[in-house]
Design an enzyme around this catalytic site. Structure first.
Site, PDB file in Angstrom:
ATOM      1  N   GLN A  17       0.774  -1.247   0.000  1.00 51.29           N
ATOM      2  CA  GLN A  17       0.000   0.000   0.000  1.00 51.29           C
ATOM      3  C   GLN A  17       0.805   1.298   0.000  1.00 51.29           C
ATOM      4  OE1 GLN A  17      -3.311   2.431   2.653  1.00 51.29           O
ATOM      5  NE2 GLN A  17      -2.886   0.359   3.220  1.00 51.29           N
ATOM      6  N   LEU A  71       9.190  -8.177 -14.605  1.00 55.49           N
ATOM      7  CA  LEU A  71      10.642  -8.318 -14.803  1.00 55.49           C
ATOM      8  C   LEU A  71      11.242  -9.025 -13.600  1.00 55.49           C
ATOM      9  CD1 LEU A  71      12.853  -7.541 -16.845  1.00 55.49           C
ATOM     10  CD2 LEU A  71      13.270  -5.481 -15.497  1.00 55.49           C
ATOM     11  N   LYS A  74      16.227 -10.771 -10.570  1.00 58.43           N
ATOM     12  CA  LYS A  74      17.331 -11.652 -10.158  1.00 58.43           C
ATOM     13  C   LYS A  74      17.961 -12.370 -11.355  1.00 58.43           C
ATOM     14  CE  LYS A  74      16.198 -11.748  -5.367  1.00 58.43           C
ATOM     15  NZ  LYS A  74      15.416 -12.283  -4.272  1.00 58.43           N
ATOM     16  N   GLY A  97      11.615  -4.270   1.472  1.00 62.06           N
ATOM     17  CA  GLY A  97      12.254  -4.357   2.778  1.00 62.06           C
ATOM     18  C   GLY A  97      13.664  -3.777   2.708  1.00 62.06           C
ATOM     19  N   ARG A 103      20.567  -5.387  -2.800  1.00 61.49           N
ATOM     20  CA  ARG A 103      20.837  -6.805  -3.084  1.00 61.49           C
ATOM     21  C   ARG A 103      20.541  -7.164  -4.535  1.00 61.49           C
ATOM     22  NH1 ARG A 103      18.630  -7.238   2.066  1.00 61.49           N
ATOM     23  NH2 ARG A 103      16.573  -7.936   1.335  1.00 61.49           N
ATOM     24  N   LYS A 135      11.531  -4.695   9.017  1.00 64.88           N
ATOM     25  CA  LYS A 135      10.396  -4.523   8.107  1.00 64.88           C
ATOM     26  C   LYS A 135       9.255  -3.841   8.859  1.00 64.88           C
ATOM     27  CE  LYS A 135      11.217  -8.560   5.206  1.00 64.88           C
ATOM     28  NZ  LYS A 135      10.708  -9.870   4.800  1.00 64.88           N
ATOM     29  N   ALA A 136       8.299  -3.308   8.129  1.00 69.22           N
ATOM     30  CA  ALA A 136       7.178  -2.641   8.814  1.00 69.22           C
ATOM     31  C   ALA A 136       5.897  -2.750   8.004  1.00 69.22           C
ATOM     32  CB  ALA A 136       7.508  -1.165   9.021  1.00 69.22           C
ATOM     33  N   TYR A 137       4.800  -2.823   8.714  1.00 73.49           N
ATOM     34  CA  TYR A 137       3.463  -2.720   8.128  1.00 73.49           C
ATOM     35  C   TYR A 137       2.717  -1.596   8.843  1.00 73.49           C
ATOM     36  CZ  TYR A 137       3.874  -7.048   5.421  1.00 73.49           C
ATOM     37  OH  TYR A 137       4.243  -7.993   4.506  1.00 73.49           O
ATOM     38  N   GLU A 138       1.594  -1.229   8.249  1.00 74.27           N
ATOM     39  CA  GLU A 138       0.752  -0.135   8.755  1.00 74.27           C
ATOM     40  C   GLU A 138       0.723   0.018  10.280  1.00 74.27           C
ATOM     41  OE1 GLU A 138      -1.412   2.306   7.260  1.00 74.27           O
ATOM     42  OE2 GLU A 138      -1.622   2.849   9.352  1.00 74.27           O
ATOM     43  N   ASP A 167       0.669   3.783   6.031  1.00 73.50           N
ATOM     44  CA  ASP A 167       0.897   3.462   4.620  1.00 73.50           C
ATOM     45  C   ASP A 167       0.593   4.665   3.715  1.00 73.50           C
ATOM     46  OD1 ASP A 167       1.830   0.910   4.961  1.00 73.50           O
ATOM     47  OD2 ASP A 167      -0.118  -0.028   4.797  1.00 73.50           O
ATOM     48  N   GLY A 242      -7.654  19.688  22.031  1.00 68.28           N
ATOM     49  CA  GLY A 242      -7.113  20.952  21.540  1.00 68.28           C
ATOM     50  C   GLY A 242      -7.805  22.130  22.193  1.00 68.28           C
ATOM     51  N   GLY A 243      -7.743  23.280  21.538  1.00 70.80           N
ATOM     52  CA  GLY A 243      -8.280  24.511  22.113  1.00 70.80           C
ATOM     53  C   GLY A 243      -9.800  24.523  22.234  1.00 70.80           C
ATOM     54  N   GLN A 244     -10.493  23.769  21.387  1.00 72.03           N
ATOM     55  CA  GLN A 244     -11.962  23.774  21.407  1.00 72.03           C
ATOM     56  C   GLN A 244     -12.445  22.369  21.783  1.00 72.03           C
ATOM     57  OE1 GLN A 244     -12.950  26.679  21.053  1.00 72.03           O
ATOM     58  NE2 GLN A 244     -11.757  27.757  19.521  1.00 72.03           N
TER      59      GLN A 244
HETATM   60  N1  COA Z   1      12.272  -9.625  -9.315  1.00 73.10           N
HETATM   61  C1  COA Z   1      12.917 -10.440  -8.491  1.00 73.10           C
HETATM   62  N2  COA Z   1      12.834 -10.349  -7.140  1.00 73.10           N
HETATM   63  C2  COA Z   1      12.058  -9.366  -6.642  1.00 73.10           C
HETATM   64  C3  COA Z   1      11.369  -8.470  -7.476  1.00 73.10           C
HETATM   65  C4  COA Z   1      11.502  -8.620  -8.862  1.00 73.10           C
HETATM   66  N3  COA Z   1      10.889  -7.813  -9.716  1.00 73.10           N
HETATM   67  N4  COA Z   1      10.679  -7.612  -6.678  1.00 73.10           N
HETATM   68  C5  COA Z   1      10.953  -7.962  -5.409  1.00 73.10           C
HETATM   69  N5  COA Z   1      11.772  -9.024  -5.376  1.00 73.10           N
HETATM   70  C6  COA Z   1      12.346  -9.686  -4.210  1.00 73.10           C
HETATM   71  C7  COA Z   1      13.294  -8.761  -3.492  1.00 73.10           C
HETATM   72  O1  COA Z   1      14.510  -8.692  -4.179  1.00 73.10           O
HETATM   73  C8  COA Z   1      13.380  -9.431  -2.137  1.00 73.10           C
HETATM   74  O2  COA Z   1      14.333 -10.468  -2.201  1.00 73.10           O
HETATM   75  P1  COA Z   1      15.559 -10.615  -1.166  1.00 73.10           P
HETATM   76  O3  COA Z   1      14.993 -10.394   0.200  1.00 73.10           O
HETATM   77  O4  COA Z   1      16.009 -12.013  -1.462  1.00 73.10           O
HETATM   78  O5  COA Z   1      16.573  -9.599  -1.489  1.00 73.10           O
HETATM   79  C9  COA Z   1      12.031 -10.112  -1.990  1.00 73.10           C
HETATM   80  O6  COA Z   1      11.363  -9.951  -3.241  1.00 73.10           O
HETATM   81  C10 COA Z   1      11.169  -9.611  -0.873  1.00 73.10           C
HETATM   82  O7  COA Z   1      11.081  -8.205  -0.797  1.00 73.10           O
HETATM   83  P2  COA Z   1      10.473  -7.525   0.520  1.00 73.10           P
HETATM   84  O8  COA Z   1      10.112  -6.139   0.182  1.00 73.10           O
HETATM   85  O9  COA Z   1      11.421  -7.647   1.682  1.00 73.10           O
HETATM   86  O10 COA Z   1       9.115  -8.357   0.758  1.00 73.10           O
HETATM   87  P3  COA Z   1       8.456  -8.995   2.063  1.00 73.10           P
HETATM   88  O11 COA Z   1       7.184  -9.566   1.594  1.00 73.10           O
HETATM   89  O12 COA Z   1       9.386  -9.925   2.783  1.00 73.10           O
HETATM   90  O13 COA Z   1       8.189  -7.746   3.018  1.00 73.10           O
HETATM   91  C11 COA Z   1       7.292  -5.594   3.611  1.00 73.10           C
HETATM   92  C12 COA Z   1       7.113  -6.899   2.800  1.00 73.10           C
HETATM   93  C13 COA Z   1       6.137  -4.684   3.265  1.00 73.10           C
HETATM   94  C14 COA Z   1       7.299  -5.931   5.108  1.00 73.10           C
HETATM   95  C15 COA Z   1       8.636  -4.962   3.220  1.00 73.10           C
HETATM   96  O14 COA Z   1       8.645  -4.760   1.831  1.00 73.10           O
HETATM   97  C16 COA Z   1       8.900  -3.628   3.899  1.00 73.10           C
HETATM   98  O15 COA Z   1       9.241  -3.557   5.083  1.00 73.10           O
HETATM   99  N6  COA Z   1       8.779  -2.525   3.124  1.00 73.10           N
HETATM  100  C17 COA Z   1       9.069  -1.195   3.586  1.00 73.10           C
HETATM  101  C18 COA Z   1       7.968  -0.670   4.456  1.00 73.10           C
HETATM  102  C19 COA Z   1       6.641  -0.672   3.768  1.00 73.10           C
HETATM  103  O16 COA Z   1       6.430  -0.091   2.737  1.00 73.10           O
HETATM  104  N7  COA Z   1       5.679  -1.306   4.428  1.00 73.10           N
HETATM  105  C20 COA Z   1       4.289  -1.063   4.122  1.00 73.10           C
HETATM  106  C21 COA Z   1       3.691  -2.003   3.323  1.00 73.10           C
HETATM  107  S1  COA Z   1       2.036  -1.453   2.977  1.00 73.10           S
END
Ligand code: COA
Length: 408
Positions: A17, A71, A74, A97, A103, A135-138, A167, A242-244
């Site tokens: 998101q 695409l 890797k 992440g 990488r 890593k982080a989510y909402e 998000d 707040g103020g009101q």
């Molecule tokens: N081709 C090949 N590999 C790809 C790719 C592509 N087009 N797109 C992504 N990947 C791979 C990445 O290289 C990564 O591989 P690696 O860890 O071996 O280097 C892998 O997909 C996973 O990426 P990641 O973003 O870490 O996914 P996740 O599902 O483990 O984590 C989140 C998800 C949201 C926790 C993480 O992306 C994150 O913390 N993002 C930043 C904060 C954020 O936006 N969070 C809110 C989400 S709404």
């Protein structure tokens, strides 16, 4: 009519998101957004599916007006094609992440070498300090950015808010950074790195709670309904703090969303006391001034509720607004989806999708007089592979081979 960001090319490597909310706004402002997904697609295409085999609403509501390519980053050929795409883009946005793009073999130094005018925007959960690798989510951002500690009632647990401030809230911050970088490029000729952390964005939105943390050093927060204070800002329910003063009071017939949020400005007390059938309180020294009412805000809102509970929230809305008293009924998601005026304003929009038929989405909250938004259906996975890779010189034969080899 033209669009504000016409001619700006965005390479969109976002997922879930926070990132897609950025690139969707850029697309609505007129940028050409190409969403690059792994051959399996953004995970949200398949998450929370309501219609079997069709891109989920999670995906469709965050990826309008984009083009899609696949695409495999890797693969060797994938990296070569990516380098070409970077050369021809103005902006790259990602929210993987921590360390994922490095990488893949594309740290910032390499990206700016490929394209010195590139603006490279990243969203991460955290800044470069002690949480950088997490890593982080909402709701994690809400937990660590000051929102959960201040949401809820004093005697209950910390609560998550339904507004996706971690998000989409972060996404809007990122849009501001990207547009500033685009503007600075006009004079510097150079791109730059834009980094936004979800924890930072949520804390920015909780700014007034940090204000109150400092006010605590000088005594209790009198505008809060709480009776006791420690050394941290307490959760204060529905108080504005707040103020009101404000509170959500119940309305008829007493359903879960039959409430209206009422704010009592100093000037509003006289008409309000008349409306609730207690005109004498406008002159009573025990009630007439904001200072007199401050220690008994709970009693004041109780008096208002004794009146509001006898009427439905729409009647209360009309009556209060007729007296210029700020208020807002609690609108349910169904009411929002069906609201005619929100449809007319273009903020609730029906979009035709080739596979699911019509779906509702939230349009652009940014309204520019010279750059109108036209919400278009999101792309199917890889829908634009042929046109985008052909423009990079990939032949039809190679394209078929790339597909067979899992590169696209
Ligand atoms: N081709 C090949 N590999 C790809 C790719 C592509 N087009 N797109 C992504 N990947 C791979 C990445 O290289 C990564 O591989 P690696 O860890 O071996 O280097 C892998 O997909 C996973 O990426 P990641 O973003 O870490 O996914 P996740 O599902 O483990 O984590 C989140 C998800 C949201 C926790 C993480 O992306 C994150 O913390 N993002 C930043 C904060 C954020 O936006 N969070 C809110 C989400 S709404």
């Amino acid at each position: 009519m033209g669009k504000a960001l016409e001619g700006v090319r965005v390479l969109d490597m976002t997922h879930v998101q926070s990132g897609p909310s950025v690139t969707q706004l850029l697309a609505w402002l007129g940028a050409d957004v190409v969403k690059l997904e792994a051959p399996g697609g953004d995970i949200t295409r398949r998450q929370l599916r309501d219609v079997p085999g069709v891109d989920s609403l999670y995906f469709t509501m965050l990826n309008c007006n984009k083009r899609s390519i696949t695409l495999n980053m890797k693969s060797q050929r994938g990296k070569e094609l990516f380098a070409e795409l970077v050369r021809s883009s103005d902006i790259l946005v990602e929210n993987f992440g921590p360390g994922a793009v490095d990488r893949m073999g594309f740290p910032w130094e390499r990206l700016r070498e490929l394209n010195p005018r590139l603006i490279y925007a990243s969203i991460k959960g955290f800044g470069p300090g002690r949480y950088a690798k997490f890593k982080a989510y909402e709701v994690i951002a809400q937990a660590m950015g000051g929102s959960m500690t201040t949401t809820g009632f004093a005697d209950g647990p910390p609560l998550a808010t339904g507004a996706q401030i971690g998000d989409s809230g972060t996404g809007i911050h990122a849009v501001a950074g990207i547009l500033a970088a685009l503007y600075q490029r006009e004079s510097s000729g150079r791109g730059q790195r834009v980094q936004v952390a979800m924890q930072h964005a949520v804390l920015n939105l909780c700014r007034v709670k940090l204000r109150d943390q400092q006010r605590l050093a000088h005594g209790p927060l009198k505008e809060y309904p709480n009776r006791t204070f420690g050394d941290e800002v307490p959760r204060s329910g529905n108080a504005s703090g707040g103020g009101q003063p404000g509170w959500a009071v119940r309305c008829a017939p007493g359903g879960p969303n039959d409430y209206i949020y009422v704010i009592v400005q100093p000037v509003g007390w006289k008409p309000l006391s008349g409306l609730i059938g207690r005109p004498e309180l406008a002159e009573d020294p025990e009630w007439a001034t904001p200072e007199a009412r401050l220690p008994k805000l709970d009693k004041m809102f109780q008096l208002i509720e004794e009146w509001s509970i006898r009427h439905d929230k729409w009647t209360v809305l009309d009556r209060l607004n007729a007296e210029n008293i700020p208020c807002g009924p609690i609108l349910s998601t169904r009411e929002l989806a069906e609201d005619e005026s929100l449809r007319e304003e273009g903020i609730v929009v029906a979009v035709e999708h080739p596979e699911r038929g019509q779906f509702l989405t939230v349009g652009s909250p940014l309204q520019l007089s010279d750059s109108p938004v036209d919400v278009r259906t999101p792309p199917l996975l890889g829908e634009h592979n042929q046109e985008i890779y052909a423009a990079l010189g990939v032949s039809a034969g190679e394209l078929a081979e790339l597909k067979t080899n899992g590169v696209i």
